[in-house]
Design a protein around this motif. Structure first.
Motif, short mmCIF file in Angstrom:
data_model
loop_
_atom_site.label_atom_id
_atom_site.label_comp_id
_atom_site.label_asym_id
_atom_site.label_seq_id
_atom_site.Cartn_x
_atom_site.Cartn_y
_atom_site.Cartn_z
N LEU A 193 61.13 59.58 9.22
CA LEU A 193 62.26 58.60 8.98
C LEU A 193 63.53 60.05 8.86
N LYS A 194 62.66 61.20 8.27
CA LYS A 194 63.72 62.51 8.56
C LYS A 194 63.76 63.03 10.44
N GLN A 195 63.02 62.79 11.07
CA GLN A 195 62.90 63.06 12.53
C GLN A 195 64.05 62.23 13.26
N ARG A 214 67.46 63.16 14.85
CA ARG A 214 67.86 63.34 16.16
C ARG A 214 69.55 62.30 16.48
N ASP A 215 69.11 61.21 15.38
CA ASP A 215 70.48 60.64 15.41
C ASP A 215 72.16 60.95 15.27
N THR A 216 71.94 62.18 14.60
CA THR A 216 73.23 62.56 13.71
C THR A 216 73.03 63.22 15.36
N ILE A 217 72.60 64.26 15.72
CA ILE A 217 72.39 64.90 16.36
C ILE A 217 72.93 64.24 18.34
N GLY A 218 72.85 63.88 18.41
CA GLY A 218 72.91 62.94 19.72
C GLY A 218 73.77 62.07 19.26
N SER A 219 74.55 61.13 18.35
CA SER A 219 75.95 60.46 17.97
C SER A 219 76.74 62.26 17.75
#
Length: 577
Positions: A185-187, A191-196
């Motif tokens: 879940l943390k991964q 990943r979503d935060t970096i992508g956004s």
């Protein structure tokens, strides 16, 4: 009133609404205007009028005859073009320099940021702090090993703790699944935060990116500019404060000079002490300021020496040296007999100064034994010595011998021959009160011992020397002098000396002299007082006066002889001129 003519350097122009010549005598007014600076002259003239009385007074003093030249026959002023251009160039250079100080500089910025981070890093590093506080290189390896072992122990402790906790979680299947899901879940969240964030940045237009970058750079430059300007203003304020301190010191020194001109030594001393306080508070964070502080200290010392009536003698004439005859011999006592200078040496022999050959000649000595003279006096060609054991010797110049007399007391510290009598000073001891003993001369011997002092109030605990001119003067170690008339103490005292006397050893006067002389070997000086009033007159000092033991004054010959170690010096007393 219209004045026609030229003013020259030194001329003084005074305008006032009072008739000064009716209030101030001309012999006082003219020196005030001529010798004092304008400010000091105004303050001095104001003292002649009442506090509530109005006074308008302007004083101008010409200090230079260099004035602008106005040419032409038409009487009109011509511009000094060269001067104007020069001033303009100087002003322009100053303006450019100030603007350069406030202009941001990227390289300077980077250096300051790196220096700041480095200082913070060093300040917060516990390891560097501990290493920096070590007392020596011998303990450094031991301290490094100790600190390294402490760090390894802490890391090992935390590692073992984490491993143990992980093993406990992995022992249970449900815990393993839960931990796995949390990690996944943390991964996904990372990943979503970096992508956004990446998409957000990529979606911004190039102009907006440049604008934001420019804003960031502008903020950084603004912060740096404000910091640099603040530091520049702080330096300017500090320099202004420093210049104001210098002005205050110079004003106090000038007022002190004015007070000395009018013989107000107390006021001058107070002004100089205030100036000394300000000088000690001056910053010395640069070589120029250190030099300025040293210069002010030297000027102040010279002014204080004038108030102290201190005459410094850099190189007094050396007349002769006892060591040229015998090594290790020092002069203990000194007297003047029939114009001849006699010195009692530490080897028990009596020497006479040969003025022609500039050397010492032996004129008397003990036939057997030895002695250590502590005092010597003479009268009518008869010379007497007192040694450390209290024995008194008479000098036979015909036989060149020292002959012991029948009187002695090991408590005596000084003797004086006067009016066919010998006087001995005995300080107060645990067993006896201080007293002056008198012996009458009978042929070649002395008898009829008597206690000369009949009344006194001052203690004799630290009595060191006596001098007689009809009255008897007793010197104390602290420099105070008591006068006795017919055996009784008289109300009389000496003036204040700066620096004060603390270890006086010898006193001298004569019936013909108007002065009392006091020797203080510890400060290498000879102090002079007026005999009638006790007023302080002058003090003579020299670095050459090492190991002073005695002195004698030849006022008729304008010479003072001083015995310092094995050397005999002479000085010319200025107070007798």
């Amino acid at each position: 009133m219209v004045l026609d003519g030229d003013l020259h350097p030194g001329d003084v122009f005074c305008i006032t609404d009072k008739d000064l010549q009716r209030t101030i005598p001309a012999d006082e007014l003219n020196p005030i205007l001529a010798s004092l600076p304008p400010i000091g002259a105004v303050e001095k003239i104001r003292q002649y009028f009442g506090h509530k009385e109005g006074l308008l007074l302007t004083i101008l003093k010409v200090t230079s005859d260099t004035v602008p030249h106005w040419g032409g026959n038409d009487g009109s002023a011509k511009p000094a073009s060269n001067l104007s251009v020069e001033v303009l160039n100087t002003t322009e250079e100053t303006t450019d320099r100030l603007l350069d100080d406030q202009r941001p500089n990227i390289s300077v910025l980077i250096k300051k940021i790196v220096g700041y981070l480095r200082s913070k890093s060093n300040a917060k590093s516990r390891l560097l702090r501990e290493l920096g506080t070590q007392s020596g290189s011998k303990e450094l390896p031991w301290r490094v090993a100790k600190i390294t072992w402490r760090i390894l122990r802490i890391l090992t402790k935390h590692s073992v703790k984490i491993i143990v906790q992980g093993l406990r979680l992995l022992q249970n299947k449900e815990d393993r699944i839960r931990v796995k899901k949390q990690i996944q879940l943390k991964q996904h969240l990372l990943r979503d935060t970096i992508g956004s964030s990446f998409n957000l940045v990529r979606g911004i237009s190039s102009s907006t990116k440049y604008l934001l970058g420019g804003i960031a750079v502008s903020v950084i430059v603004l912060v740096i500019g404000i910091t640099v300007i603040s530091k520049t203003q702080a330096r300017a304020m500090e320099e202004k404060t420093y210049l104001e301190q210098l002005t205050s010191i110079e004003d106090l020194m000038e007022l002190g000079v004015g007070a000395l001109i009018y013989k107000d030594e107390n006021q001058a001393r107070s002004l100089y002490m205030n100036a000394q306080t300000l000088i000690s508070a001056l910053p010395t964070n640069s070589s120029e300021r250190e030099e300025k502080a040293e210069e002010l200290i030297q000027d102040l010392q010279a002014a204080l020496n004038e108030i102290r009536h201190l005459v410094t003698i850099p190189n007094p004439p050396l007349l002769a040296d006892l060591e040229t005859l015998t090594d290790g011999v020092f002069g203990n006592s000194l007297t003047l007999a029939s114009g001849n200078v006699l010195v009692a040496g530490s080897d028990g022999r009596l020497y006479q100064f040969n003025k022609t050959e500039k050397r010492f000649d032996v004129v008397a000595s003990l036939s057997t034994g030895s002695l250590s003279p502590i005092a010597m006096s003479q009268e009518d060609g008869r010379t007497y010595l007192l040694d450390q054991e209290g024995t008194v010797y008479g000098v036979s110049f015909e036989n060149q011998t020292l002959n012991p007399l029948s009187i002695s007391d090991d408590r005596w510290v000084d003797l004086e021959a006067y009016a066919t009598r010998l006087y001995f000073l005995r300080p107060t001891t645990d067993s006896a009160e201080g007293q002056i003993f008198r012996f009458n001369r009978s042929g070649s011997s002395f008898d009829g011992e008597s206690e000369w002092i009949t009344s006194r109030t001052i203690p004799f605990d630290f009595a060191t020397s006596i001098a007689i001119d009809g009255d008897v003067y007793v010197l104390m170690g602290d420099g105070s002098i008591s006068r006795f008339v017919n055996g009784s103490e008289e109300g009389w005292g000496t003036g204040v000396v700066d620096p004060r006397i603390t270890q006086a050893t010898k006193l001298w006067t004569s019936p013909e002299s108007s002065y009392l002389y006091v020797l203080e070997p510890s400060t290498q000086r000879l102090i002079v007082f007026q005999k009638e009033t006790g007023a302080f007159v002058v003090q003579y000092r020299s670095d050459a006066f090492q190991g002073l033991s005695d002195f004698v004054v030849d006022e008729a010959g304008y010479t003072i002889y001083l015995l310092a170690g094995s050397k005999l010096y002479s000085i010319a007393p200025s107070h007798l001129e």
